[in-house]
Design a protein around this motif. Structure first.
Motif, PDB file in Angstrom:
ATOM      1  N   TYR A  72     -24.260  13.098 -37.219  1.00  0.00           N
ATOM      2  CA  TYR A  72     -25.646  12.634 -37.248  1.00  0.00           C
ATOM      3  C   TYR A  72     -25.920  11.657 -36.099  1.00  0.00           C
ATOM      4  O   TYR A  72     -27.027  11.610 -35.562  1.00  0.00           O
ATOM      5  N   ARG A  73     -24.909  10.897 -35.702  1.00  0.00           N
ATOM      6  CA  ARG A  73     -25.057  10.043 -34.516  1.00  0.00           C
ATOM      7  C   ARG A  73     -25.284  10.908 -33.278  1.00  0.00           C
ATOM      8  O   ARG A  73     -26.124  10.582 -32.429  1.00  0.00           O
ATOM      9  N   VAL A  74     -24.554  12.029 -33.163  1.00  0.00           N
ATOM     10  CA  VAL A  74     -24.768  12.952 -32.050  1.00  0.00           C
ATOM     11  C   VAL A  74     -26.170  13.554 -32.144  1.00  0.00           C
ATOM     12  O   VAL A  74     -26.876  13.696 -31.139  1.00  0.00           O
ATOM     13  N   ASN A  75     -26.566  13.923 -33.349  1.00  0.00           N
ATOM     14  CA  ASN A  75     -27.889  14.497 -33.569  1.00  0.00           C
ATOM     15  C   ASN A  75     -28.986  13.554 -33.067  1.00  0.00           C
ATOM     16  O   ASN A  75     -29.935  13.977 -32.394  1.00  0.00           O
ATOM     17  N   ARG A  76     -28.868  12.286 -33.388  1.00  0.00           N
ATOM     18  CA  ARG A  76     -29.870  11.317 -32.938  1.00  0.00           C
ATOM     19  C   ARG A  76     -29.897  11.240 -31.405  1.00  0.00           C
ATOM     20  O   ARG A  76     -30.960  11.099 -30.803  1.00  0.00           O
ATOM     21  N   SER A  77     -28.738  11.365 -30.786  1.00  0.00           N
ATOM     22  CA  SER A  77     -28.681  11.312 -29.326  1.00  0.00           C
ATOM     23  C   SER A  77     -29.332  12.544 -28.702  1.00  0.00           C
ATOM     24  O   SER A  77     -30.159  12.413 -27.786  1.00  0.00           O
ATOM     25  N   VAL A  78     -28.974  13.746 -29.168  1.00  0.00           N
ATOM     26  CA  VAL A  78     -29.518  14.956 -28.544  1.00  0.00           C
ATOM     27  C   VAL A  78     -31.011  15.110 -28.835  1.00  0.00           C
ATOM     28  O   VAL A  78     -31.728  15.776 -28.085  1.00  0.00           O
ATOM     29  N   LYS A  79     -31.498  14.466 -29.909  1.00  0.00           N
ATOM     30  CA  LYS A  79     -32.929  14.517 -30.218  1.00  0.00           C
ATOM     31  C   LYS A  79     -33.710  13.358 -29.595  1.00  0.00           C
ATOM     32  O   LYS A  79     -34.906  13.218 -29.850  1.00  0.00           O
ATOM     33  N   LEU A  80     -33.013  12.533 -28.808  1.00  0.00           N
ATOM     34  CA  LEU A  80     -33.656  11.409 -28.116  1.00  0.00           C
ATOM     35  C   LEU A  80     -34.331  10.451 -29.083  1.00  0.00           C
ATOM     36  O   LEU A  80     -35.414   9.930 -28.831  1.00  0.00           O
ATOM     37  N   ARG A  81     -33.675  10.158 -30.198  1.00  0.00           N
ATOM     38  CA  ARG A  81     -34.243   9.237 -31.172  1.00  0.00           C
ATOM     39  C   ARG A  81     -34.140   7.802 -30.670  1.00  0.00           C
ATOM     40  O   ARG A  81     -33.192   7.429 -29.960  1.00  0.00           O
ATOM     41  N   GLU A  82     -35.101   6.981 -31.089  1.00  0.00           N
ATOM     42  CA  GLU A  82     -35.120   5.585 -30.668  1.00  0.00           C
ATOM     43  C   GLU A  82     -33.854   4.868 -31.132  1.00  0.00           C
ATOM     44  O   GLU A  82     -33.449   4.983 -32.292  1.00  0.00           O
ATOM     45  N   GLY A  83     -33.211   4.147 -30.217  1.00  0.00           N
ATOM     46  CA  GLY A  83     -32.001   3.407 -30.542  1.00  0.00           C
ATOM     47  C   GLY A  83     -30.728   4.235 -30.504  1.00  0.00           C
ATOM     48  O   GLY A  83     -29.631   3.700 -30.711  1.00  0.00           O
ATOM     49  N   ALA A  84     -30.837   5.538 -30.232  1.00  0.00           N
ATOM     50  CA  ALA A  84     -29.658   6.407 -30.193  1.00  0.00           C
ATOM     51  C   ALA A  84     -28.963   6.311 -28.840  1.00  0.00           C
ATOM     52  O   ALA A  84     -29.502   5.786 -27.861  1.00  0.00           O
ATOM     53  N   ASP A  85     -27.736   6.827 -28.779  1.00  0.00           N
ATOM     54  CA  ASP A  85     -26.980   6.846 -27.526  1.00  0.00           C
ATOM     55  C   ASP A  85     -27.739   7.660 -26.478  1.00  0.00           C
ATOM     56  O   ASP A  85     -28.158   8.801 -26.739  1.00  0.00           O
ATOM     57  N   ALA A  86     -27.892   7.094 -25.299  1.00  0.00           N
ATOM     58  CA  ALA A  86     -28.584   7.802 -24.212  1.00  0.00           C
ATOM     59  C   ALA A  86     -27.745   8.957 -23.677  1.00  0.00           C
ATOM     60  O   ALA A  86     -28.285   9.911 -23.112  1.00  0.00           O
ATOM     61  N   ASP A  87     -26.429   8.871 -23.838  1.00  0.00           N
ATOM     62  CA  ASP A  87     -25.520   9.931 -23.411  1.00  0.00           C
ATOM     63  C   ASP A  87     -24.766  10.417 -24.647  1.00  0.00           C
ATOM     64  O   ASP A  87     -24.056   9.630 -25.286  1.00  0.00           O
ATOM     65  N   PRO A  88     -24.880  11.699 -25.007  1.00  0.00           N
ATOM     66  CA  PRO A  88     -24.145  12.202 -26.177  1.00  0.00           C
ATOM     67  C   PRO A  88     -22.639  11.986 -26.087  1.00  0.00           C
ATOM     68  O   PRO A  88     -21.959  11.951 -27.122  1.00  0.00           O
ATOM     69  N   ARG A  89     -22.114  11.817 -24.879  1.00  0.00           N
ATOM     70  CA  ARG A  89     -20.685  11.573 -24.740  1.00  0.00           C
ATOM     71  C   ARG A  89     -20.258  10.327 -25.505  1.00  0.00           C
ATOM     72  O   ARG A  89     -19.179  10.298 -26.104  1.00  0.00           O
ATOM     73  N   ASP A  90     -21.103   9.286 -25.481  1.00  0.00           N
ATOM     74  CA  ASP A  90     -20.761   8.053 -26.188  1.00  0.00           C
ATOM     75  C   ASP A  90     -20.685   8.290 -27.687  1.00  0.00           C
ATOM     76  O   ASP A  90     -19.813   7.740 -28.371  1.00  0.00           O
ATOM     77  N   ALA A  91     -21.596   9.100 -28.215  1.00  0.00           N
ATOM     78  CA  ALA A  91     -21.566   9.412 -29.645  1.00  0.00           C
ATOM     79  C   ALA A  91     -20.327  10.226 -29.996  1.00  0.00           C
ATOM     80  O   ALA A  91     -19.687   9.993 -31.024  1.00  0.00           O
ATOM     81  N   LEU A  92     -19.955  11.179 -29.157  1.00  0.00           N
ATOM     82  CA  LEU A  92     -18.780  12.007 -29.421  1.00  0.00           C
ATOM     83  C   LEU A  92     -17.491  11.223 -29.257  1.00  0.00           C
ATOM     84  O   LEU A  92     -16.527  11.410 -30.006  1.00  0.00           O
ATOM     85  N   ASP A  93     -17.460  10.309 -28.296  1.00  0.00           N
ATOM     86  CA  ASP A  93     -16.260   9.510 -28.060  1.00  0.00           C
ATOM     87  C   ASP A  93     -15.991   8.541 -29.213  1.00  0.00           C
ATOM     88  O   ASP A  93     -14.879   8.035 -29.363  1.00  0.00           O
ATOM     89  N   ALA A  94     -17.005   8.292 -30.035  1.00  0.00           N
ATOM     90  CA  ALA A  94     -16.848   7.372 -31.161  1.00  0.00           C
ATOM     91  C   ALA A  94     -16.192   8.032 -32.374  1.00  0.00           C
ATOM     92  O   ALA A  94     -15.867   7.337 -33.350  1.00  0.00           O
ATOM     93  N   PHE A  95     -15.971   9.352 -32.347  1.00  0.00           N
ATOM     94  CA  PHE A  95     -15.337  10.019 -33.486  1.00  0.00           C
ATOM     95  C   PHE A  95     -13.959   9.406 -33.729  1.00  0.00           C
ATOM     96  O   PHE A  95     -13.170   9.263 -32.798  1.00  0.00           O
ATOM     97  N   ALA A  96     -13.686   9.053 -34.976  1.00  0.00           N
ATOM     98  CA  ALA A  96     -12.452   8.310 -35.267  1.00  0.00           C
ATOM     99  C   ALA A  96     -11.619   8.923 -36.385  1.00  0.00           C
ATOM    100  O   ALA A  96     -10.639   8.326 -36.804  1.00  0.00           O
ATOM    101  N   ARG A  97     -11.994  10.097 -36.885  1.00  0.00           N
ATOM    102  CA  ARG A  97     -11.148  10.747 -37.889  1.00  0.00           C
ATOM    103  C   ARG A  97     -10.304  11.808 -37.203  1.00  0.00           C
ATOM    104  O   ARG A  97     -10.812  12.674 -36.516  1.00  0.00           O
ATOM    105  N   TRP A  98      -8.995  11.724 -37.437  1.00  0.00           N
ATOM    106  CA  TRP A  98      -8.092  12.749 -36.906  1.00  0.00           C
ATOM    107  C   TRP A  98      -8.445  14.093 -37.526  1.00  0.00           C
ATOM    108  O   TRP A  98      -8.696  14.157 -38.736  1.00  0.00           O
ATOM    109  N   PRO A  99      -8.511  15.149 -36.760  1.00  0.00           N
ATOM    110  CA  PRO A  99      -8.279  15.284 -35.319  1.00  0.00           C
ATOM    111  C   PRO A  99      -9.579  15.126 -34.534  1.00  0.00           C
ATOM    112  O   PRO A  99     -10.484  15.958 -34.645  1.00  0.00           O
ATOM    113  N   THR A 100      -9.669  14.094 -33.734  1.00  0.00           N
ATOM    114  CA  THR A 100     -10.917  13.807 -33.020  1.00  0.00           C
ATOM    115  C   THR A 100     -11.250  14.866 -31.974  1.00  0.00           C
ATOM    116  O   THR A 100     -12.424  15.057 -31.636  1.00  0.00           O
TER     117      THR A 100
END
Length: 427
Positions: A72-100
């Motif tokens: 959903y964090r990635v979703n907010r980024s790709v939909k250009l939601r206010e306050g979301a990551d400007a680059d989807p890479r940042d949202a994807l890099d935040a994944f923390a459950r193995w296997p990332t």
């Protein structure tokens, strides 16, 4: 007599996917697999197909084998939601459950950046979303839900807090909770059911100013908590039950997404989930899966299942559950397998498309071993493991065969504080 060689079409660039788009037709769901969770070409071709489905066929959401809060964090980024990551890479890099590496990799970054660019030229209500279908995020979903309720529906916070406190003694450890619920007379089941019921009761009273997708996300987090609790309790019974809980949850989630708007959906998951279980030995073990459930719920004409396979190459995976990701060689497919047959008969990258119930090569109706590499891989076990007996023509509606493959490129190595879920099924 038509043979599999006659069915094989060129597979060199995205334009070669035309016959597959014709096969999709007006279908509402296209589920696209992968023969491993760590092969670059599977991800690249899946993204290429999805790009064409979005731009040429009006598909409005991508749903993946990932956790709801992370995606959903990635979703907010790709939909250009206010306050979301400007680059989807940042949202994807935040994944923390193995296997990332399943989603935190270069191929998914490239696709999500492309999706953000496409969405930037569309009105907000026509932007394509990116959502997670999986069930593992029990604690993350509870925390996300509590935070949302505090801000928007404080009258339900106490119910959410009770559910959270029920799980606190287990230190956010699914295995510990699962074994405790196996031997203790009580569980957290009622607490999470009450939580979901209270939240759904308030759905009709939401003020017009409320962000409808954000509230949908809150409801989905509650649904994850309910099904994750069931999943962890089922896990210790050592049967197909936990697998079925997980795949039913994923299809339930997709159906809820489809019900929110008149969308068409692309689903990204492993072949083991996408390919109809009834065409494999999974059915003998009492297992259902996403592909089977999609056909049963939506009808075979409204669902297209696309599988992948490769003859040899490379992959990234762990040598055991929770172990460090590493690059590994994938040997030539073992004799007698589906991949060995396609190598012998075709010997090049190829697209195979067929109509259900139509005239087709006899090879599509034979049960052949079909390679399946999950997040755990041991190349030395190729002789007796890593294959699923499969009737290709019944398991999928189309198949992309690749002669040589290469490892996926993860965004990061596994971190020391990364959460490793308890092992139930390694695909």
């Amino acid at each position: 007599m038509v043979g599999v060689r006659d069915l094989a079409l060129p597979l060199r660039d995205p334009a070669d996917l035309d016959p597959l788009l014709d096969r999709v037709g007006d279908a509402r769901v296209v589920a696209v697999g992968e023969a491993s969770h760590g092969t670059a070409e599977y991800y690249a071709w899946r993204a290429a197909l999805t790009r064409r489905l979005v731009t040429e066929r009006g598909f409005g959401l991508v749903a993946v084998e990932g956790d709801w809060p992370d995606c959903y964090r990635v979703n907010r980024s790709v939909k250009l939601r206010e306050g979301a990551d400007a680059d989807p890479r940042d949202a994807l890099d935040a994944f923390a459950r193995w296997p990332t590496w399943l989603w935190a990799n270069d191929e998914v970054v490239a696709f999500c950046r492309w999706l953000r660019e496409v969405n930037a030229g569309r009105p907000p209500d026509e932007r394509v979303g990116f959502y997670g279908l999986d069930v593992y995020s029990l604690w993350d979903s509870v925390h996300e839900l509590v935070g949302w309720l505090r801000e928007h529906e404080p009258e339900h916070v106490d119910t959410a807090i009770r559910a959270l406190r029920c799980f606190e003694p287990f230190g956010e450890d699914g295995a510990e909770y699962a074994f405790a619920s196996r031997f203790a007379p009580t569980s957290c089941e009622q607490a999470v059911v009450d939580l979901l019921q209270r939240l759904c009761e308030g759905r009709g009273r939401v003020e017009a100013a409320t962000d409808p997708e954000a509230r949908f996300s809150a409801e989905q987090n509650a649904a994850v908590v309910v099904d994750a609790e069931r999943y962890y309790r089922a896990m210790v019974r050592g049967s197909a039950e936990s697998w079925n809980v997980r795949d039913v949850h994923m299809v339930d989630t997709l159906d809820r997404l489809l019900d929110t708007a008149d969308h068409k959906a692309v689903v990204w998951e492993h072949n083991t989930h996408i390919g109809d279980a009834r065409a494999t030995d999974m059915a003998d073990a009492g297992m259902v899966n996403v592909g089977q459930l999609l056909r049963e719920r939506h009808g075979a004409d409204d669902v297209v299942l696309v599988g992948f396979g490769g003859y040899r190459g490379g992959v990234v995976a762990g040598s055991a559950w929770g172990e460090q990701v590493q690059r590994m060689s994938v040997p030539e497919a073992r004799p007698g397998s589906l991949e060995a047959l396609l190598h012998q008969e075709i010997g090049r990258d190829a697209l195979l498309v067929w109509e259900r119930g139509g005239v087709r090569p006899a090879e599509l109706d034979r049960r052949l071993d079909h390679r399946a590499i999950g997040v755990v891989y041991r190349p030395d076990r190729e002789r007796w493991g890593n294959y699923v007996p499969t009737v290709l023509g019944e398991r999928y509606d189309a198949f992309l065969y690749l002669e040589d493959t290469s490892p996926l490129r993860p965004l990061h190595l596994e971190r020391a504080d990364e959460h490793v879920p308890p092992l139930a099924h390694a695909v």
